[in-house]
Design an enzyme around this catalytic site. Structure first.
Site, PDB file in Angstrom:
ATOM      1  N   ASP A 192      55.266 -78.521  31.928  1.00 54.04           N
ATOM      2  CA  ASP A 192      54.837 -78.812  30.560  1.00 54.04           C
ATOM      3  C   ASP A 192      53.801 -77.763  30.190  1.00 54.04           C
ATOM      4  OD1 ASP A 192      53.717 -79.763  28.244  1.00 54.04           O
ATOM      5  OD2 ASP A 192      53.544 -81.836  28.937  1.00 54.04           O
TER       6      ASP A 192
ATOM      7  N   ASP B 125      58.350 -76.827  24.818  1.00 54.79           N
ATOM      8  CA  ASP B 125      57.353 -76.555  25.856  1.00 54.79           C
ATOM      9  C   ASP B 125      57.515 -77.408  27.109  1.00 54.79           C
ATOM     10  OD1 ASP B 125      56.486 -78.923  24.819  1.00 54.79           O
ATOM     11  OD2 ASP B 125      54.376 -78.361  24.732  1.00 54.79           O
ATOM     12  N   GLU B 126      58.708 -77.918  27.310  1.00 54.13           N
ATOM     13  CA  GLU B 126      58.928 -78.718  28.518  1.00 54.13           C
ATOM     14  C   GLU B 126      60.272 -78.381  29.137  1.00 54.13           C
ATOM     15  OE1 GLU B 126      57.520 -83.141  27.994  1.00 54.13           O
ATOM     16  OE2 GLU B 126      57.902 -82.205  26.057  1.00 54.13           O
TER      17      GLU B 126
HETATM   18 MG   LIG Z   1      52.899 -79.431  26.285  1.00 53.09          MG
END
Ligand SMILES: [Mg+2]
Length: 407
Positions: A9, A104-105
């Site tokens: 993350d 973003d993961e």
């Molecule tokens: Mg994040």
């Protein structure tokens, strides 16, 4: 039970990309905005800004109160998408990326010797090192390693920024007992209050409940899936049991005309699209209905390629609306529903990229034109509808807000 998943993350992703690209922003409290306007909200905050309590979703005016020196930066979605692709490539060069869950993961499955703690930790360190060397030290991520994806995500949230947390089977549930129910993916505000009604008020209570109790609390097989996920069992990505999803609305008297009915439908569509994305689903069928005071209902339906893209859905609604009866009926309720829901095998980053770029008005127009041709008669309308809800489009795939706006 062995380790099986590594979850990455990226921390304060949009803000970190800006700090990486613009050295003058480094070490400073910054907030990324979809457009520079006092009436909007932050879509990301740097760690320096988070220290003052600014977070995703904080209104600009509140952010300035919390942190008078905050620097407001206009978001550059295409840049974040470009970084995303580079980051996926870098992680892929270390180990296979099983799935990207948002910009973003991402998640990787551990195999063979990677499943031993020390090797998993080495892999995590190698990924971080490579990102630092090839992209820059301002792009940091928190990594979670656990026996399944669910717990790996929980682990990735336990140490920020730049964390690395391993949850072994023997650490469960002890290391999770200090978390709040809401820290667990799949438990939002609504689910939390539902669990309270079932006497489940903490993570410890959740672990104490048996499979049947969780099934009752969730009211579906999802509760049993949660029972397994909590225990590190690998649960297949869901072929969601939902068949359709939609919203309807009774029009107040002042909105009982065709034009207002359409704009309410646009709002309902955006809300439903957002919910659909929060479940990770796509639709290949839209239906619209309008109930009239003085006539039988109008229903129109169309099929298309699977999508979760608000722009495509919006344009499809406009196309359906061409069939709206011209007679002087008085609409009093409208509804929209998506059916033939399906789970994409892979999160489609090309679509995602398009949606993100869509938050720029020119991008929106180009997109509609290239998709539907220069004769897109209703472009003006779609453009208006988009203008009324630009935030929702910009927030697409940002999980927290997706869930919040589902309330
Ligand atoms: Mg994040």
């Amino acid at each position: 039970m062995q380790l099986a998943a590594l979850y990455l993350d990226f921390n304060s992703y949009f803000a970190s990309v800006e700090q990486q690209m613009r050295p003058e922003l480094r070490g400073k409290p910054i907030a990324v905005l979809p457009v520079v306007a006092e009436t909007t909200c932050c879509i990301a905050a740097s760690y320096e800004a988070k220290a003052f309590g600014v977070k995703t979703g904080t209104r600009v005016s509140d952010a300035r109160k919390l942190c008078p020196d905050i620097i407001m930066v206009e978001g550059r979605p295409p840049l974040y998408v470009e970084f995303h692709h580079r980051l996926v490539e870098i992680v892929e060069s270390c180990t296979h990326v099983e799935r990207t869950l948002s910009i973003d993961e991402m998640v990787c499955m551990l195999t063979g010797s990677q499943r031993q703690v020390e090797n998993a930790l080495k892999l995590a360190a190698a990924i971080k090192k490579k990102i630092e060397c090839e992209v820059g030290s301002y792009i940091r991520c928190s990594i979670g390693i656990a026996p399944n994806v669910f717990l790996a995500k929980v682990a990735s949230n336990m140490q920020k920024p730049d964390g690395c947390v391993v949850l072994r089977a023997e650490d469960i549930p002890e290391r999770l007992l200090t978390l709040k129910l809401r820290d667990l993916n799949g438990i939002g505000k609504r689910m939390e209050s539902r669990l309270m009604e079932f006497g489940i008020e903490s993570v410890a209570d959740l672990y104490a409940a048996n499979r049947q109790q969780l099934r009752s609390a969730w009211g579906s097989v999802e509760g049993e899936r949660m029972y397994d996920k909590l225990r590190g069992v690998h649960v297949e990505y869901q072929a969601h049991d939902r068949r359709s999803l939609g919203h309807s609305h009774v029009l107040p008297p002042e909105l009982r005309n065709a034009e207002s009915a359409l704009s309410v439908l646009h709002r309902l569509l955006q809300k439903a699209a957002m919910r659909m994305r929060s479940y990770g689903l796509q639709t290949s069928s839209i239906s619209v209905r309008v109930k009239f005071l003085n006539a039988s209902s109008w229903v129109a339906e169309t099929r298309m390629n699977s999508t979760d893209d608000t722009l495509i859905l919006t344009a499809t609604l406009e196309q359906l609306w061409r069939q709206y009866p011209k007679r002087k009926h008085v609409p009093y309720a409208v509804g929209i529903s998506f059916s033939s829901l399906n789970t994409p095998d892979q999160c489609s980053m090309s679509l995602f990229g398009e949606v993100v770029q869509g938050s720029k008005l020119n991008g929106v127009l180009d997109e509609l034109n290239s998709r539907f041709g220069k004769n897109t008669v209703y472009l003006g309308r779609a453009h208006d509808a988009l203008k009324h809800a630009p935030m929702r489009i910009a927030f697409n795939h940002i999980p927290d807000l997706t869930t919040e706006s589902d309330e």
